[in-house]
Scaffold this active site. Structure first.
Site, PDB file in Angstrom:
ATOM      1  N   LYS A  12       5.018  -2.617   8.111  1.00 50.48           N
ATOM      2  CA  LYS A  12       6.180  -1.952   7.507  1.00 50.48           C
ATOM      3  C   LYS A  12       7.317  -2.949   7.498  1.00 50.48           C
ATOM      4  CE  LYS A  12       5.345   2.852   8.564  1.00 50.48           C
ATOM      5  NZ  LYS A  12       5.928   4.074   9.074  1.00 50.48           N
ATOM      6  N   GLU A  18       8.904  -1.755   1.750  1.00 52.12           N
ATOM      7  CA  GLU A  18       7.495  -1.615   1.416  1.00 52.12           C
ATOM      8  C   GLU A  18       6.589  -1.626   2.653  1.00 52.12           C
ATOM      9  OE1 GLU A  18       8.369  -4.536  -1.101  1.00 52.12           O
ATOM     10  OE2 GLU A  18       8.331  -3.258  -2.886  1.00 52.12           O
ATOM     11  N   ASP A  45       7.962  16.796  12.525  1.00 56.60           N
ATOM     12  CA  ASP A  45       7.632  16.585  11.111  1.00 56.60           C
ATOM     13  C   ASP A  45       6.116  16.463  10.944  1.00 56.60           C
ATOM     14  OD1 ASP A  45       7.943  16.268   8.434  1.00 56.60           O
ATOM     15  OD2 ASP A  45       8.652  14.190   8.524  1.00 56.60           O
ATOM     16  N   ILE A  71       0.817  -1.223   0.000  1.00 54.66           N
ATOM     17  CA  ILE A  71       0.000   0.000   0.000  1.00 54.66           C
ATOM     18  C   ILE A  71       0.843   1.261   0.000  1.00 54.66           C
ATOM     19  CG2 ILE A  71      -2.144  -0.860   1.019  1.00 54.66           C
ATOM     20  CD1 ILE A  71      -1.028   0.108   3.748  1.00 54.66           C
ATOM     21  N   GLY A  72       2.141   1.098   0.140  1.00 55.67           N
ATOM     22  CA  GLY A  72       2.955   2.314   0.142  1.00 55.67           C
ATOM     23  C   GLY A  72       4.425   1.944   0.216  1.00 55.67           C
ATOM     24  N   ALA A  73       5.213   2.962   0.048  1.00 52.37           N
ATOM     25  CA  ALA A  73       6.654   2.738   0.128  1.00 52.37           C
ATOM     26  C   ALA A  73       7.177   3.543   1.290  1.00 52.37           C
ATOM     27  CB  ALA A  73       7.307   3.189  -1.163  1.00 52.37           C
TER      28      ALA A  73
HETATM   29  P1  AMP Z   1       5.429   5.771   6.065  1.00 54.29           P
HETATM   30  O1  AMP Z   1       6.724   5.068   5.889  1.00 54.29           O
HETATM   31  O2  AMP Z   1       4.924   5.675   7.464  1.00 54.29           O
HETATM   32  O3  AMP Z   1       5.450   7.167   5.554  1.00 54.29           O
HETATM   33  O4  AMP Z   1       4.347   4.986   5.175  1.00 54.29           O
HETATM   34  C1  AMP Z   1       4.338   5.040   3.760  1.00 54.29           C
HETATM   35  C2  AMP Z   1       2.891   4.974   3.249  1.00 54.29           C
HETATM   36  O5  AMP Z   1       2.318   3.739   3.621  1.00 54.29           O
HETATM   37  C3  AMP Z   1       2.013   6.042   3.851  1.00 54.29           C
HETATM   38  O6  AMP Z   1       2.059   7.237   3.149  1.00 54.29           O
HETATM   39  C4  AMP Z   1       0.654   5.393   3.745  1.00 54.29           C
HETATM   40  O7  AMP Z   1       0.128   5.555   2.443  1.00 54.29           O
HETATM   41  C5  AMP Z   1       0.956   3.926   3.961  1.00 54.29           C
HETATM   42  N1  AMP Z   1       0.764   3.589   5.366  1.00 54.29           N
HETATM   43  C6  AMP Z   1       1.671   3.623   6.357  1.00 54.29           C
HETATM   44  N2  AMP Z   1       1.116   3.232   7.523  1.00 54.29           N
HETATM   45  C7  AMP Z   1      -0.162   2.943   7.264  1.00 54.29           C
HETATM   46  C8  AMP Z   1      -1.249   2.484   8.064  1.00 54.29           C
HETATM   47  N3  AMP Z   1      -1.129   2.261   9.365  1.00 54.29           N
HETATM   48  N4  AMP Z   1      -2.425   2.286   7.483  1.00 54.29           N
HETATM   49  C9  AMP Z   1      -2.563   2.538   6.160  1.00 54.29           C
HETATM   50  N5  AMP Z   1      -1.588   2.961   5.372  1.00 54.29           N
HETATM   51  C10 AMP Z   1      -0.384   3.172   5.902  1.00 54.29           C
END
Ligand code: AMP
EC number: 2.7.10.1
Length: 929
Positions: free
Chosen positions: A602, A583, A695, A576-578
């Protein structure tokens, strides 16, 4: 009618030499006539006058039908100048019979009577001629026939008037009516409705001069219980009814009614069936609904003290669609039940529910509740029978045990060992305790320092204490969910004087230290010189954030603050994201004995260095210390296996900045302010724990399916090194310039007050639906503008009160900025009185900041509308502009936002982009940069 046939007593003049009575045999019968035949004598003037004819009072026109024979003058050897073949009809009105008094002068001529056929000698060609005598008005009249030298015999004179016969038309009766004359060609006649028919207005019809009825106007309709049949109103037959005055036929009695007798105006309901007061008489009768079905109470996804009751509609609705539900809540002990009272809340309501579910909140743990759901309909009021379904349930909410007596187990000059017990009434579900202690005596002017320990056992040994000092302790139990119970009474224990030994050396208590307050490191609050935090009301017991860096081995820190998850309990489903270390997946966590939960996972990408692994897990060490509705919750970590993972609650709607961009213009201010309130509450919690985020930005806020916002991103080093927005400052740190307070950029003074500045920027991002702060200005331009006291303008449609709060967050003097506690209460106030959001902040072009592409790439003005639209990536509207006749930039500059909307720009984001660009174009001379 006057007819010939006998001696009529008509008057003749002159008496001797004029009209005479004659007779003639025709087909064997003798016909009488009046005749005259003075064809050879000059200057004839012979009158034959009828007797007085009574006039019908309304007949102003009478018809005179004559049967007569005229002899051909050629039949005689008469002088053709003397012999005539016509005679005249006269009439004279009078109010009474004047007898024999005859005066020619009273007569008026009606017509000259000429035969159609004349008869030769011996012939008898009968003529029939009808003449009309108009405008009669007196009681009666005389007719007279004047002969001026013809040979004529009058056989009959029929005098009549015409009538329209009595009639029934459209259920109205009209009487026989004498037809009018030339002065009243159509005679209006009033009628009346036939029996059992009624009409608001009297029925009317017109009688023509020819005795014909025309234009009936009738609204007669049969009364209730009767229907029209052959110009009459007939009773409805048995089993049929008619409830109203109408032209409709009787209808069969509807469903669930008793059979009716003849002439029924309604059909009564069968026993056990009813009509609601608002139901029409013609409606079928309906039964009571049966009870709702399958009542279930669910606490899934509900917070403590809440549950959702749901049920299915009744199997039998009684034939009605107006089913509603009422829910009764009772608290029962044994057989005795009493109403739950005001405290328990039912949402949306406890009665008139259209939906088959209700949310119950403010329930107390361990009590036995009975919920009864009743199905109601418009006919429920007619019966005492209740269609209900009940469900008993005991709300088993984890109730943190009560800590009772605390006692001293052992003491030395520098340590105290304490133990406490837990109330027996409560179930032993608590797994952790929170112990708080401080010195009893506080040196003058010093800040009270509380130390907070989270413990897994009901005992503790505290070392490093001062000798001969009294300490105050209180302890509180936490439920497995982290819900605190009440604190125990505060108790005092003192350390022994220096050199004295403990009385009891045998105690070797295992101490579990979960976190420990230390007054150091860059993330904690600043010293007393930081007036922002040091006001006396802040001197309350606080949990304080511990920087994992204080641990020599960061791996120990993570295990202190996060629980270890076995990788087999974690299932990854989808990327869902990086993240910066690898990932981010959506997945499922299924720990033994726990419900499945959706989580975000994560990961740490392969090939990491040990430093990267520690930094990666550092975020979990920080996150694990927090427990707040608006802070992303750590479920646990995987550290003991090759692939390290951080598992957090799953936030369905992802990052806030993207969510807002995707829903540009779709949310009302109220909702946006509600989101900001959540973020502010999370930040208050962090600032109360002395954690400075550094941040805070919409991209670091996550949104769940309830649109709750939670603060995330607690990276340790990344704030300085890996933030995508981060820029190296002259002091070497990497800082997200547009979100950062000037003092933090200038001399790295990061405090909760600098977080408040960032919160102001987040407010702007939220109110502008994810617009980039300061648009495409460079970081350098942003810093310059801020130093020159310029601030972001109010976003479009931003409530004035909200923009004022942003401006407060951006005060240069950080001590004047509101605190997060203040921000939460201001936002709460705004949310409590939504009217306060109605005043919209002005957009003041003087504070306008350079907007995206307000001039051509070379800085020169745009040459065409198309070029301008292209520069703001809105070329798709070129045609809208040209169709609307907007072909020059001068015209563009005149446009207001409704003009832009009117030419067909409907999407709020596009509208905003074009409007902002026009404002920027207008204001180029007064722009900031
Ligand atoms: P981050 O490394 O925390 O910035 O996470 C990267 C991306 O993953 C974020 O911008 C979200 O799109 C997604 N993401 C991170 N944590 C969550 C979570 N708890 N629930 C849903 N999406 C998440």
């Amino acid at each position: 009618m006057v007819a010939s046939g006998a001696e009529l007593g008509w008057l003749t003049s002159p008496v001797e030499h004029g009209w005479e009575i004659g007779q003639r045999a025709v087909n064997g019968s003798l016909l009488y006539n009046y005749y005259i035949c003075n064809v050879e004598e000059r200057e004839q003037d012979n009158w034959l006058r009828t007797t007085f004819i009574q006039r019908h009072p309304t007949a102003s026109r009478v018809f005179v039908e004559l049967r007569f024979v005229v002899r051909d003058c050629n039949s005689f050897n008469a002088d053709s100048l003397i012999c005539k073949e016509t005679f005249n009809l006269y009439a004279s009105e009078a109010d009474a019979d004047i007898g024999t008094a005859f005066r020619k002068g009273l007569f008026r001529k009606v017509a000259t009577i000429a035969p159609d056929e004349i008869s030769s000698l011996g012939e008898m060609k009968m003529n029939i001629e009808t003449k009309v005598v108009e405008n009669l008005s007196r009681k009666g009249f005389y007719l007279a026939f004047q002969d001026i030298g013809a040979c004529v015999a009058i056989y009959s004179v029929r005098v009549y008037y015409k009538t329209c016969p009595a009639t029934v038309k459209s259920l109205a009766v009209f009487p026989e009516t004498v037809a009018g004359g030339e002065n009243q060609a159509l005679r209006e006649v009033a009628g009346s409705c036939v029996s059992n028919a009624v009409s608001e207005d009297q029925p009317r019809i017109y009688c023509t001069t020819d005795g014909e009825w025309v234009v009936p106007v009738s609204q007669c309709q049969c009364r209730p219980g009767f229907e029209a049949m052959n110009d009459t109103c007939q009773e409805c037959q048995s089993g049929f009814f008619k409830s109203s005055v109408s032209s409709e036929a009787c209808k069969p009695c509807p469903k669930n009614t008793q059979p009716s007798g003849p002439g029924a105006t309604s059909c009564t309901c069968k026993d056990g069936f009813y009509r609601a007061p608002e139901d029409p008489e013609i409606a079928a009768c309906s039964g009571l609904p049966s009870a709702p079905q399958d009542l279930v109470a669910s606490t899934a996804q509900m917070s403590i003290g809440r549950l959702q009751l749901s049920w299915r509609p009744p199997a039998d609705t009684g034939g009605r669609s107006d089913i509603t539900y009422a829910v009764v809540c009772e608290r029962c002990e044994g057989r005795a039940c009493q109403p739950c009272g005001e405290k328990v809340r039912l949402d949306p309501s406890n009665t008139d529910l259209k939906e088959t579910r209700v949310t119950v909140s403010e329930l107390e743990p361990h009590l036995n509740y009975t919920f009864t759901v009743e199905a109601r309909s418009g006919v429920s009021q007619f019966s005492n029978k209740r269609a209900t379904i009940s469900s008993n349930l005991t709300v088993l909410l984890p109730d943190p045990p009560k800590v009772t007596a605390m006692h001293l187990v052992d003491s030395s000059s520098t340590s105290l060992s304490l133990q406490w017990s837990v109330s027996h009434r409560s179930k032993p579900v608590a797994t952790r305790y929170e112990l708080m202690y401080r010195k009893k005596e506080i040196a003058n002017g010093k800040v009270t320092t509380y130390t907070v320990l989270v413990l897994e056992k009901n005992s503790v040994q505290i070392s490093d204490l001062s000798p001969s000092t009294v300490y105050l302790f209180k302890v509180q139990a936490l439920s497995p969910e982290g819900n605190p119970g009440s604190y125990s009474l505060e108790q005092e224990f003192s350390t022994l004087p220096q050199g004295e030994q403990s009385q009891n050396k045998s105690v070797g208590l295992l101490i579990e230290l979960f976190f420990f307050y230390r007054r150091r490191n860059s993330h904690t609050r600043q010293g007393p010189e930081d007036t922002y935090f040091s006001s006396p009301d802040q001197l309350k017991p606080l949990k304080t954030y511990v920087d994992p860096h204080t641990y020599e081995d960061p791996n120990t820190a993570v295990l202190k603050f996060a629980s270890e998850i076995h990788p087999s309990h974690v299932t990854k489903q989808k990327v869902i994201g990086a993240g910066e270390f690898g990932e981010v997946y959506r997945g499922i966590l299924k720990a033994p004995g726990r419900k499945e939960t959706a989580v975000a996972i994560k990961t740490l990408k392969p090939g990491y260095t040990e430093k990267q692994r520690q930094d990666f897990l550092g975020e979990a060490s920080i996150m694990g210390q927090f427990s707040h509705q608006n802070i992303i919750r750590l479920e646990g970590v995987v550290t003991k296996f090759k692939h390290a993972m951080i598992v957090t609650e799953y936030m369905e709607n992802g990052a806030l900045d993207k969510y807002l961009k995707d829903h540009d213009g779709e949310m009302p201010s109220f909702q946006l302010v509600g989101m900001l309130r959540g973020i502010a509450a999370g930040m208050k919690y962090l600032s109360d724990m002395s954690y400075v985020h550094r941040d805070l930005a919409a991209r670091n806020i996550l949104v769940n399916s309830n649109l709750e916002c939670k603060v995330s991103d607690f990276g340790l080093s990344r704030v300085l090194e890996d933030e995508p927005e981060g820029t190296y400052t002259t002091s070497g740190g990497k800082i997200p310039i547009r979100w950062t307070a000037p003092e933090a950029i200038a001399y790295r003074k990061f405090t909760s007050a600098s977080d408040v500045w960032s919160f102001g920027i987040v407010m702007w991002e939220v109110m502008a639906f994810g617009e980039r702060p300061y648009w495409d200005m460079s970081n350098h331009e942003v810093m310059k503008a801020i130093n020159e006291a310029f601030r972001l303008p109010a976003p479009m449609d931003c409530p004035s009160a909200v923009y004022q709060l942003m401006l407060q967050c951006w005060l240069q003097d950080r001590s004047k900025r509101p605190r997060f506690g203040d921000i939460v209460s201001i936002l709460d106030k705004l949310l409590k009185s939504p009217d306060s959001l109605k005043a919209i902040a002005d957009f003041d072009p003087r504070v306008s900041i350079r907007l995206p592409s307000t001039s051509g790439s070379d800085g020169s003005p745009f040459r065409s509308v198309a070029e301008w639209l292209e520069s703001i990536k809105m070329s798709q509207y070129s045609e809208n502009f040209s169709i609307a006749g907007i072909v020059s930039m001068e015209q563009v500059l005149q446009m207001k936002s409704e003009d832009i909307r009117n030419i067909g720009v409907r999407l709020p984001g596009h509208l905003k982009r074009i409007a902002y660009s026009i404002l920027g174009l207008k204001d180029q001379t007064s722009t900031l940069i």
